[in-house]
Design a protein around this motif. Structure first.
Motif, PDB file in Angstrom:
ATOM      1  N   ILE A 163       0.838  -1.204   0.000  1.00 58.41           N
ATOM      2  CA  ILE A 163       0.000   0.000   0.000  1.00 58.41           C
ATOM      3  C   ILE A 163       0.870   1.249   0.000  1.00 58.41           C
ATOM      4  CG2 ILE A 163      -1.662   1.342   1.352  1.00 58.41           C
ATOM      5  CD1 ILE A 163      -2.901  -1.268   2.257  1.00 58.41           C
ATOM      6  N   GLY A 164       1.971   1.216   0.775  1.00 55.31           N
ATOM      7  CA  GLY A 164       2.849   2.372   0.834  1.00 55.31           C
ATOM      8  C   GLY A 164       2.113   3.607   1.323  1.00 55.31           C
ATOM      9  N   GLY A 165       2.314   4.707   0.642  1.00 60.41           N
ATOM     10  CA  GLY A 165       1.662   5.948   1.047  1.00 60.41           C
ATOM     11  C   GLY A 165       0.373   6.216   0.303  1.00 60.41           C
ATOM     12  N   ALA A 179      -4.487  -0.046   5.495  1.00 55.01           N
ATOM     13  CA  ALA A 179      -3.593  -1.204   5.546  1.00 55.01           C
ATOM     14  C   ALA A 179      -4.001  -2.192   6.638  1.00 55.01           C
ATOM     15  CB  ALA A 179      -2.147  -0.736   5.747  1.00 55.01           C
ATOM     16  N   PRO A 180      -4.316  -1.752   7.864  1.00 52.95           N
ATOM     17  CA  PRO A 180      -4.710  -2.710   8.901  1.00 52.95           C
ATOM     18  C   PRO A 180      -5.966  -3.506   8.530  1.00 52.95           C
ATOM     19  CG  PRO A 180      -4.097  -0.627   9.911  1.00 52.95           C
ATOM     20  CD  PRO A 180      -4.165  -0.382   8.438  1.00 52.95           C
ATOM     21  N   ALA A 181      -6.952  -2.819   7.958  1.00 56.69           N
ATOM     22  CA  ALA A 181      -8.196  -3.507   7.593  1.00 56.69           C
ATOM     23  C   ALA A 181      -7.952  -4.530   6.483  1.00 56.69           C
ATOM     24  CB  ALA A 181      -9.249  -2.496   7.153  1.00 56.69           C
TER      25      ALA A 181
END
Length: 252
Positions: A163-165, A179-181
């Motif tokens: 995902i990065g930024g 990102a966590p999801a």
């Protein structure tokens, strides 16, 4: 045809009947067993087996039993591998579309998107979906995308790096955009062996995807999915059908 009305096997028909019967005996078959199976005289069955052996389509194992030959297997697998994925998977999609009365897809991973290689709509009740053959959808919002991404990204760190930024675009209010999801969803995919889209790509549409292993036993070549309106086929119904959907794919 029933044996009592079937015409006697002659010439090429007998050779093909012997080859077909040979394929049913992975552990090999004796001349006597083959003779009984194809209901032909032993000398003629022996000649048919000899012809198959000459071309490498049959052989003898260490116990003298007849088995399929390496040349037959080489030709069969070479032909199978040369067929485009979408043709090889078409019977699976047709079977799923008929069985569940919903749209079935085959898609592959391409960067941040999935590309739909094949699609089969049910005979009646088909919905207008954003998916089209050759079309693309985001990886993070689709069941096929999350399924394939779970194999491509091995852990949470890999997901974060991928995902990065960037900001993952929300397709619907249900889309996973962080990102966590997404990492949590991919962990679930690796455990369950299937992925879901709970109205994350299109409002009112749910989807379930399973992997397809054509070239490797560990890395899927693509994913097969069943998409449906949530009002007609709830996601819980699709999840309950995972064993049957997986069995349909694996049987092909």
């Amino acid at each position: 045809m029933p044996t009592e009305i079937a015409p006697p096997l002659v010439g090429t028909d007998r050779v093909l009947a012997v080859l077909t019967e040979l394929a049913r005996h992975a552990g090999g078959v004796t001349l006597e067993e083959m003779t009984r199976a194809v209901a032909s005289p032993k000398p003629t069955v022996h000649r048919a087996l000899a012809a198959l052996c000459r071309f490498g389509f049959a052989g003898r194992d260490g116990r003298g039993r007849y088995v399929l030959g390496d040349e037959f297997l080489r030709l069969a697998f070479a032909h199978h591998e040369a067929r485009p994925d979408h043709l090889r998977i078409a019977p699976v999609l047709s079977e799923l579309a008929v069985r569940y009365g919903e749209t079935a897809h085959y898609a592959v991973l391409d960067g941040d998107t999935v590309v739909y290689r094949a699609k089969v709509d049910p005979a009646v009740g088909a919905l207008r979906l954003t998916s089209t053959v050759g079309g693309r959808n985001p990886v993070h919002s689709t069941a096929v995308g999350k399924l394939l991404l779970a194999y491509a990204l091995s852990d949470d760190d890999a997901v974060a790096d991928w995902i990065g930024g960037r900001t993952l675009a929300p397709r619907t209010p249900q889309t996973l955009t962080t990102a966590p999801a997404l990492a949590a969803a991919l962990r679930r995919v690796r455990i369950d062996g299937y992925a879901v889209d709970d109205q994350e790509n299109e409002p009112g549409i749910v989807c379930l995807a399973v992997p397809v292993f054509m070239a490797s036993p560990t890395r899927p070549s693509g994913a097969v999915s069943v998409s449906a309106p949530a009002s007609r086929t709830p996601l819980t119904t699709l999840i309950a059908q995972v064993p049957a959907i997986r069995a349909t794919v694996e049987a092909r």
